[in-house]
Design an enzyme around this catalytic site. Sequence first.
Site, mmCIF file in Angstrom:
data_model
loop_
_atom_site.group_PDB
_atom_site.id
_atom_site.type_symbol
_atom_site.label_atom_id
_atom_site.label_comp_id
_atom_site.label_asym_id
_atom_site.label_seq_id
_atom_site.Cartn_x
_atom_site.Cartn_y
_atom_site.Cartn_z
ATOM 1 N N HIS A 6 39.288 -7.187 52.031
ATOM 2 C CA HIS A 6 37.861 -6.840 51.952
ATOM 3 C C HIS A 6 37.091 -8.132 51.746
ATOM 4 O O HIS A 6 37.611 -9.111 51.203
ATOM 5 C CB HIS A 6 37.593 -5.839 50.826
ATOM 6 C CG HIS A 6 37.711 -6.414 49.453
ATOM 7 N ND1 HIS A 6 36.690 -7.116 48.838
ATOM 8 C CD2 HIS A 6 38.744 -6.441 48.587
ATOM 9 C CE1 HIS A 6 37.100 -7.510 47.643
ATOM 10 N NE2 HIS A 6 38.327 -7.141 47.474
ATOM 11 N N ASP B 286 34.197 -7.206 28.240
ATOM 12 C CA ASP B 286 33.001 -6.755 27.500
ATOM 13 C C ASP B 286 32.914 -5.228 27.440
ATOM 14 O O ASP B 286 31.877 -4.648 27.741
ATOM 15 C CB ASP B 286 31.732 -7.310 28.158
ATOM 16 C CG ASP B 286 31.855 -8.785 28.470
ATOM 17 O OD1 ASP B 286 31.373 -9.202 29.544
ATOM 18 O OD2 ASP B 286 32.470 -9.510 27.672
ATOM 19 N N HIS C 7 34.240 -9.715 22.316
ATOM 20 C CA HIS C 7 33.165 -8.917 22.914
ATOM 21 C C HIS C 7 33.476 -7.434 22.777
ATOM 22 O O HIS C 7 33.723 -6.728 23.748
ATOM 23 C CB HIS C 7 32.883 -9.272 24.350
ATOM 24 C CG HIS C 7 31.476 -8.881 24.693
ATOM 25 N ND1 HIS C 7 30.510 -9.766 25.112
ATOM 26 C CD2 HIS C 7 30.862 -7.682 24.602
ATOM 27 C CE1 HIS C 7 29.363 -9.116 25.299
ATOM 28 N NE2 HIS C 7 29.555 -7.861 24.990
ATOM 29 N N GLU D 68 27.849 -14.662 20.242
ATOM 30 C CA GLU D 68 27.310 -13.713 21.239
ATOM 31 C C GLU D 68 27.917 -12.337 21.012
ATOM 32 O O GLU D 68 28.650 -12.117 20.044
ATOM 33 C CB GLU D 68 27.636 -14.191 22.655
ATOM 34 C CG GLU D 68 29.122 -14.290 22.921
ATOM 35 C CD GLU D 68 29.447 -14.893 24.286
ATOM 36 O OE1 GLU D 68 28.566 -15.496 24.937
ATOM 37 O OE2 GLU D 68 30.610 -14.748 24.721
ATOM 38 N N ASP E 216 41.432 -10.757 47.640
ATOM 39 C CA ASP E 216 40.707 -9.849 48.556
ATOM 40 C C ASP E 216 41.661 -9.068 49.451
ATOM 41 O O ASP E 216 41.252 -8.109 50.117
ATOM 42 C CB ASP E 216 39.743 -10.650 49.435
ATOM 43 C CG ASP E 216 38.500 -11.084 48.666
ATOM 44 O OD1 ASP E 216 37.651 -11.779 49.261
ATOM 45 O OD2 ASP E 216 38.404 -10.745 47.471
ATOM 46 N N ASP F 191 33.355 -8.627 50.204
ATOM 47 C CA ASP F 191 32.407 -7.712 49.589
ATOM 48 C C ASP F 191 33.011 -6.313 49.808
ATOM 49 O O ASP F 191 34.161 -6.094 49.484
ATOM 50 C CB ASP F 191 31.013 -7.868 50.206
ATOM 51 C CG ASP F 191 29.964 -7.151 49.355
ATOM 52 O OD1 ASP F 191 30.253 -6.917 48.158
ATOM 53 O OD2 ASP F 191 28.922 -6.764 49.884
ATOM 54 N N ARG G 86 40.308 -10.515 32.262
ATOM 55 C CA ARG G 86 40.210 -9.924 30.917
ATOM 56 C C ARG G 86 40.370 -8.408 31.022
ATOM 57 O O ARG G 86 39.766 -7.783 31.895
ATOM 58 C CB ARG G 86 38.852 -10.272 30.295
ATOM 59 C CG ARG G 86 38.676 -11.745 29.998
ATOM 60 C CD ARG G 86 37.252 -12.067 29.599
ATOM 61 N NE ARG G 86 36.330 -11.946 30.725
ATOM 62 C CZ ARG G 86 35.003 -12.086 30.591
ATOM 63 N NH1 ARG G 86 34.460 -12.313 29.408
ATOM 64 N NH2 ARG G 86 34.220 -11.971 31.654
HETATM 65 O O1 AHR Z 1 31.629 -11.608 30.387
HETATM 66 C C1 AHR Z 1 30.345 -12.040 30.769
HETATM 67 C C2 AHR Z 1 29.645 -12.718 29.623
HETATM 68 O O2 AHR Z 1 30.489 -13.747 29.116
HETATM 69 C C3 AHR Z 1 29.363 -11.819 28.421
HETATM 70 O O3 AHR Z 1 28.164 -11.113 28.529
HETATM 71 C C4 AHR Z 1 29.271 -12.813 27.299
HETATM 72 O O4 AHR Z 1 29.581 -12.227 26.057
HETATM 73 C C5 AHR Z 1 30.259 -13.902 27.698
HETATM 74 O O5 AHR Z 1 29.696 -15.133 27.517
#
Ligand code: AHR
Length: 503
Positions: free
Chosen positions: A382, A52, A290, A226, A398, A384, A320
Amino acid sequence: MGKTLMIDKKLLRKIPIFLLVFLLVFSASSLFSQESAPKTFRNPLNPYGGADPWLQYYEGNYYLATTTGRSELIMSKSPTLAGLKTAVPVQIYAETDPSRCCNMWAPEFHLLEGPNGLRWYYYYSAGTSGTLDNQHTHVLESAGTDPMGPYTYKARIFDPSNDVWAIDGSILKIEDMLYFLFSSWVGNKQNLFIAPMSDPWTLSGSRVLLAEPEYDWEMSGANVTEGPVALYHDDQIFIIYSASYCVTPDYKLGMLTYNGGDPLQRSSWEKHPEPVFQRSDENGVFGPGHNGFFMSPDGTEYWIVYHANDDDSGGCDDRRTTRVQKFSWNDDGTPNFGIPVSREAEIAAPSGDDGVDPVPEFDKLEISRFRSMSYSEGYLRHTDVYVRVDNGVTPVADSQFYVLPGLADPEAISIRAVNLPGYFLRHEGSAIIFAPSDGSEQFAADATWWVRPGLADSEWISLEAYNQPGFFIGQMFGTTALVELTDAMSDRMREDATFLEER
Ligand code: AHR
């Protein structure tokens, strides 16, 4: 950038060849004069955690934000587009309010003239811990016009008459009016909505349905539209959106074209019947979507930034990665995004960008693990942001790290967490933790380590604090800590501070 590590000869063979090559690449690239350097780079802009993406060029620098999925928002900054590949993401906001603490997605930062003057408004989705059912859209406001902030929390943006799950907030400007674009469920469809705004953080009217999944290409895996984002060209306005389920390789981009009517009427937006950007099996790009848009430094070129996976099982997670490419325009004025380019494609740097790709072989960055001498299958990991040594680490990620030239001295090393993008191993007092860089020299020094002969076995290695000579990563009372090398150090303590780097 880096020279070879200045450690005694016996150890040179200990340093993984890849790291020496990596350092040499850095050295070589820094030897290029700008004139002779190839002004090309390759996708992706990050090895992990690039979902995103939102990317803007502003006053000499590119700024990039991506989904963290955590309780923090980040920003990377670089004078060149390719330089974003090694720019260290800086945390620009962290949230503790339980109503909006977690699962931060879909960052967008827009420079808008608001009641407080020209400010950056950083929009994002967030919800409550342990569930994705409470996601809503929120916005921060910058103190001035620096995209790096500081930012303060401004508001949750919602339609009081439909205060429901909402994500992927974005801004549309038509004449002097602001509109909020977002995605929300109605029944089994995730639809696009538009609402008027009275200021960059307040809706002044109810939401209106803008688009819903109706074509098969919008319904792969789930019925989803979206990630809406406005695109302006000459006198035309488009909304480019993501369609289908983000988990599938058939996540793709669709397009709405504004026909000049009331933007708050669905009839003012015409949906293109075909996708405008989608997977390329030939180029090894799956689930491209996105997206965002940015201009070249000289304002002559239009670029698209988007995320994608390298294979058809990539999914909707941190695998991604962020990709960019220039695009053109069709004779009818609509955008022509072309085909998502492969990772091998050499991309000419944007017009006005004289950057050199600092990490052309990004995907050659090896992943390292550090096996502890004092456990049979114990690895540094790690959980967190806390660091410890565990037998049998799950998730393995991790305990996976990128070993990079030291932030404070490229002859030393810094250690970046693969699944905490931008987080480096640092000492804080005697504690050893992972933390995002704040860009300070103190952070750089605290996150830089000398590779030394293993305290318990010179065939292995130990990691000495760059700015605390004689102090090594070890164990203290069962916790990973900075321990001082003294004559009184037991054999067990020496083993606790001795690691084998595995790749
Ligand atoms: O990557 C997280 C969410 O996954 C994004 O906000 C949305 O676009 C997708 O569904």
